[in-house]
Design a protein around this motif. Structure first.
Motif, PDB file in Angstrom:
ATOM      1  N   VAL A  61       0.804  -1.091  -0.075  1.00 41.03           N
ATOM      2  CA  VAL A  61      -0.126   0.072  -0.158  1.00 41.03           C
ATOM      3  C   VAL A  61       1.081   1.242   0.003  1.00 41.03           C
ATOM      4  CG1 VAL A  61      -1.885  -1.238   1.193  1.00 41.03           C
ATOM      5  CG2 VAL A  61      -0.024   0.051   2.560  1.00 41.03           C
ATOM      6  N   ILE A  62       2.171   1.112   0.049  1.00 44.81           N
ATOM      7  CA  ILE A  62       3.089   2.198  -0.051  1.00 44.81           C
ATOM      8  C   ILE A  62       3.302   3.003  -1.368  1.00 44.81           C
ATOM      9  CG2 ILE A  62       5.409   3.174   0.474  1.00 44.81           C
ATOM     10  CD1 ILE A  62       5.248   0.963   2.836  1.00 44.81           C
ATOM     11  N   SER A  63       3.066   4.064  -1.732  1.00 44.96           N
ATOM     12  CA  SER A  63       3.184   4.586  -2.879  1.00 44.96           C
ATOM     13  C   SER A  63       4.247   5.702  -2.834  1.00 44.96           C
ATOM     14  CB  SER A  63       1.822   5.284  -3.422  1.00 44.96           C
ATOM     15  OG  SER A  63       1.672   6.405  -2.508  1.00 44.96           O
ATOM     16  N   ASP A  64       4.792   6.058  -4.072  1.00 40.03           N
ATOM     17  CA  ASP A  64       5.746   7.304  -3.997  1.00 40.03           C
ATOM     18  C   ASP A  64       5.258   8.461  -3.195  1.00 40.03           C
ATOM     19  OD1 ASP A  64       7.451   5.765  -5.320  1.00 40.03           O
ATOM     20  OD2 ASP A  64       6.812   6.381  -7.442  1.00 40.03           O
ATOM     21  N   GLU A  65       3.837   8.757  -3.473  1.00 45.59           N
ATOM     22  CA  GLU A  65       3.225   9.994  -2.982  1.00 45.59           C
ATOM     23  C   GLU A  65       3.319   9.767  -1.169  1.00 45.59           C
ATOM     24  OE1 GLU A  65      -1.349  11.377  -2.260  1.00 45.59           O
ATOM     25  OE2 GLU A  65      -0.849  11.141  -4.434  1.00 45.59           O
ATOM     26  N   LEU A  66       2.786   8.713  -0.929  1.00 44.99           N
ATOM     27  CA  LEU A  66       2.806   8.358   0.488  1.00 44.99           C
ATOM     28  C   LEU A  66       4.256   8.608   1.096  1.00 44.99           C
ATOM     29  CD1 LEU A  66       1.600   7.754   3.230  1.00 44.99           C
ATOM     30  CD2 LEU A  66       1.812   5.287   2.632  1.00 44.99           C
ATOM     31  N   LEU A  67       5.437   8.201   0.294  1.00 45.78           N
ATOM     32  CA  LEU A  67       6.844   8.506   0.652  1.00 45.78           C
ATOM     33  C   LEU A  67       7.202   9.731   0.799  1.00 45.78           C
ATOM     34  CD1 LEU A  67       8.579   5.376  -1.119  1.00 45.78           C
ATOM     35  CD2 LEU A  67       8.211   5.507   1.551  1.00 45.78           C
ATOM     36  N   GLN A  68       6.715  10.521  -0.077  1.00 52.94           N
ATOM     37  CA  GLN A  68       7.018  11.804  -0.034  1.00 52.94           C
ATOM     38  C   GLN A  68       6.383  12.528   1.103  1.00 52.94           C
ATOM     39  OE1 GLN A  68       5.517  13.751  -3.875  1.00 52.94           O
ATOM     40  NE2 GLN A  68       6.767  15.817  -3.224  1.00 52.94           N
TER      41      GLN A  68
END
Length: 73
Positions: A61-68
Motif C-alpha cells: 500500500v506504499i506509494s511514491d506519494e505516501l513516501l513523499q
C-alpha cells in the motif's frame, strides 16, 4: 532498521544486543527480537540487500506519494 541490523551484524554484534540497541534508540515499537534474529541470520549467510524481495500476493500500500508525505513530515 535493516541497514542498522546489517551494519551491527558486520561488527559481530549478537542479535539480542542489536535488538536491545534498536529498542533503546527507536522505542519499543521496533522489530521483534525474532525478526532481528532472522535478519542477522540472513546477513551472516551473505545477503546484502536490505529491501524486501518481489513476491506474489497482496500488493504493497506504499506509494511514491505516501513516501513523499512521510519525508516532508
Amino acid at each position: 532498521m535493516r541497514s542498522v541490523i546489517r551494519f551491527l551484524t558486520l561488527r559481530n554484534e549478537f542479535a539480542a544486543s542489536i535488538h536491545r540497541q534498536l529498542v533503546e534508540t527507536y522505542g519499543s515499537e521496533v522489530m521483534t527480537c525474532q525478526h532481528v534474529t532472522k535478519w542477522v541470520r540472513l546477513f551472516k549467510e551473505g545477503r546484502t540487500d536490505t529491501h524486501d524481495e518481489e513476491r506474489c500476493g497482496r500488493p504493497s500500500v506504499i506509494s511514491d506519494e505516501l513516501l513523499q508525505q512521510i519525508e516532508e513530515i
